[in-house]
Design a protein around this motif. Sequence first.
Motif, PDB file in Angstrom:
ATOM      1  N   GLU A   1       5.252   1.985   7.412  1.00 50.20           N
ATOM      2  CA  GLU A   1       4.246   0.946   7.198  1.00 50.20           C
ATOM      3  C   GLU A   1       4.115   0.467   5.761  1.00 50.20           C
ATOM      4  N   TRP A   2       4.320   1.364   4.780  1.00 51.49           N
ATOM      5  CA  TRP A   2       3.957   0.985   3.423  1.00 51.49           C
ATOM      6  C   TRP A   2       4.751  -0.205   2.866  1.00 51.49           C
ATOM      7  N   PRO A   3       6.045  -0.436   3.229  1.00 52.48           N
ATOM      8  CA  PRO A   3       6.728  -1.596   2.641  1.00 52.48           C
ATOM      9  C   PRO A   3       6.148  -2.937   3.095  1.00 52.48           C
ATOM     10  N   GLN A   4       5.435  -2.939   4.213  1.00 48.45           N
ATOM     11  CA  GLN A   4       4.883  -4.188   4.736  1.00 48.45           C
ATOM     12  C   GLN A   4       3.698  -4.668   3.910  1.00 48.45           C
ATOM     13  N   GLY A   5       3.110  -3.800   3.106  1.00 48.11           N
ATOM     14  CA  GLY A   5       1.924  -4.156   2.340  1.00 48.11           C
ATOM     15  C   GLY A   5       0.650  -3.608   2.926  1.00 48.11           C
ATOM     16  N   GLN A   6       0.773  -2.943   4.105  1.00 48.68           N
ATOM     17  CA  GLN A   6      -0.372  -2.325   4.772  1.00 48.68           C
ATOM     18  C   GLN A   6      -1.526  -3.301   4.925  1.00 48.68           C
ATOM     19  N   THR A   7      -1.182  -4.527   5.368  1.00 41.74           N
ATOM     20  CA  THR A   7      -2.204  -5.569   5.498  1.00 41.74           C
ATOM     21  C   THR A   7      -2.795  -5.656   6.896  1.00 41.74           C
ATOM     22  N   CYS A   8      -2.183  -4.964   7.863  1.00 39.53           N
ATOM     23  CA  CYS A   8      -2.674  -5.026   9.245  1.00 39.53           C
ATOM     24  C   CYS A   8      -2.400  -3.687   9.896  1.00 39.53           C
ATOM     25  N   MET A   9      -3.201  -2.677   9.521  1.00 35.87           N
ATOM     26  CA  MET A   9      -2.974  -1.310   9.954  1.00 35.87           C
ATOM     27  C   MET A   9      -3.676  -1.039  11.278  1.00 35.87           C
ATOM     28  N   ILE A  10      -3.093  -0.167  12.083  1.00 33.10           N
ATOM     29  CA  ILE A  10      -3.707   0.250  13.339  1.00 33.10           C
ATOM     30  C   ILE A  10      -4.876   1.179  13.030  1.00 33.10           C
ATOM     31  N   SER A  11      -6.063   0.821  13.503  1.00 33.72           N
ATOM     32  CA  SER A  11      -7.241   1.626  13.220  1.00 33.72           C
ATOM     33  C   SER A  11      -8.362   1.259  14.183  1.00 33.72           C
ATOM     34  N   SER A  12      -9.130   2.260  14.570  1.00 31.40           N
ATOM     35  CA  SER A  12     -10.306   1.983  15.398  1.00 31.40           C
ATOM     36  C   SER A  12     -11.445   1.414  14.564  1.00 31.40           C
ATOM     37  N   ASP A  13     -11.341   1.552  13.235  1.00 34.46           N
ATOM     38  CA  ASP A  13     -12.350   0.997  12.326  1.00 34.46           C
ATOM     39  C   ASP A  13     -11.634   0.320  11.164  1.00 34.46           C
ATOM     40  N   PRO A  14     -10.923  -0.771  11.435  1.00 31.49           N
ATOM     41  CA  PRO A  14     -10.106  -1.395  10.382  1.00 31.49           C
ATOM     42  C   PRO A  14     -10.957  -2.015   9.289  1.00 31.49           C
ATOM     43  N   GLN A  15     -10.396  -2.007   8.091  1.00 29.88           N
ATOM     44  CA  GLN A  15     -11.054  -2.608   6.940  1.00 29.88           C
ATOM     45  C   GLN A  15     -10.332  -3.897   6.561  1.00 29.88           C
ATOM     46  N   GLY A  16     -11.087  -4.929   6.206  1.00 27.70           N
ATOM     47  CA  GLY A  16     -10.491  -6.194   5.789  1.00 27.70           C
ATOM     48  C   GLY A  16      -9.980  -6.993   6.971  1.00 27.70           C
TER      49      GLY A  16
END
Length: 628
Positions: A131-146
């Motif tokens: 995930e990290w090379p993508q910029g971590q702009t759309c991470m899988i999370s039940s409580d996403p930030q941003g």
Amino acid sequence: MKQNLPLLCLSIVLARAQDPRIRALPSDSVQLTPEDISDFSALDFGDEDIASLEGIDFPSCKVFPGDQGWPSETEWAQLNDTLDGALLQPKPPAAVCYSGPDFNPEQCQFLISNTSASHYWLDQPLTSLTEWPQGQTCMISSDPQGNCTRGGFPEYVVNVTNVKHIQAAVNFARNKQIRLVIKNTGHDFGGRSLGAGSISVWTHHLKEMEFLPSYTIGPYSGMAVQFGAGVESWEEHNFMAEHNISVVSPGCSTVGGAGGWMSSGGHTTITSKVGLGVDQVLSLGVVTAAGRFVTADPFTNTDLFYAIRGGGGATYGIVTSIIYKAYPPIRQTSSSLNLILANPSNATTPPPGTVTDADTFWQGVSAYYRFAASILDVGGFGFSYIYPQENNGFRFTTSSQFSDFTRDEVVAFMQPLYDDLQQRLGINLTNPTSLFTGVYNSPGGSGASGPAPGNTRYRSRLLPRANWDDDALWTRTMRAIRAATEGGLEHDFYFHGTLTSPTAEVAGWPGRDAAVNPAWRSNRMHAMLMDMAPAQSSARDATMQGYMDLLREVSPDAGSYMNEGDPGEPDWQQAFYGTNYPRLLGIKRARDPWGVFWAPTTVGSEGWEVRAVDGYAMSQNGRLCRVG
């Protein structure tokens, strides 16, 4: 890293005897024609000779969405028509976890909880399993930030099912000066299959397979197989079982055998016996930067045949299919040995192999690693981890693989190691006699499960046999491994050592003349620091490089394995390619004067850089621009 969705491609199994120079899988036979191009000049083929002579008038950066030169919707639609509807513009899967029009809490929960038992992620056109090379702009999370933004994900994806699709994508990207990336199964630890504002060539569905019971080219005469670029290791193993053969294949079941795994070397449990993945290649189908489909073998397009076999993927051309050597079934028997460093405890009976003195533990680790040289010399393989534990403890796990040894032969072979551990170090371990044995063509199952996205960061070093042969150098080598591994107690990483010896003699013809990093030919251990930090940063890079320097200092003339190496590797040209780099750079410039193919730390990549918007130099979330 995970994957879902059942594979919908039917493997084609044939057994024909044809001239190797003209054999082609059905998908290779469907190619771009003048009628396809017609008056759509964006699909015109290129000419390397003219481009090399005249030079290229590039803009300073690849064209990016929103730029004046970005293709119109009409042009994208016209491209899609040529591609028979294969042009995709998918959204990041995790968009369902974020507020907005795509929000879907049930689907988000599925991504979080259920995809590890499926093939979901491998069948996702965008997702890279790191995930990290993508910029971590759309991470899988039940409580996403941003917010969920596209970040380093490609803008468009071509879902390739034939050569024509690749040719059209390459020509369009070259003529429109758009960044192009290549993705196969998604196993990518360095950001090579990602790129903001790019068009992605997704070869995952090139699934054809063919058994060649009699194949002759040059001095080679024997069995062979032909695989499409998207065939995964589990599919290869099913095919091997069907035809009662063994073919060198990736160790992870969902890695593609004809993609990046091969093009940077490709090691597995039988490489000390028959060589690396690159050593098996007899012929390649390739789409060049000019958009032409060519065969590359020891007698045709020999520059490409040399470069692609070990000179790094995603930079000279796009492999569509591959012909590999095949062998009679190879039987493997494995034996395991485990040690634990733990504080004394009266509460429980410690498991076998537990020691309470750190020096004794590390002497035990050293004893196994040094003994492993003899395992490699008989065509074997070693697989090991050293994990930090609570209270400054460690757990050392190993598996030793022997090719074409009986169980009794393996037990007898390993006994001197157990005698040494007991007599010299007082470590009481029983040499196991109930050993796993199987043929290196065991069926790979249905491939219904696969890894989910994670944040693994490899930093690695190929430690040469010279370190085993000199007592003083060996002592320094183990001090370096110990010091680096002990750093994981504080900084949350662990040590992974694979032991294999794919010498030039083992490689045979034509493998010994491949462009693979020369450090592989004298290798004993691929030593890795496995970094699982949830976020990467320049500060963490500096910390990890300090530990890696300990391994570099005891192997100054060695190198690293690009597929499991660090895109931030200092002096990466030497580390990943060694003395082959100047020749490879010449081939790159001749074959791709336009700079169509680019990926981090590939040959020629130093002429470009990603201007990352998230401030992290290793991210692919930004424009690709010329250096300077």
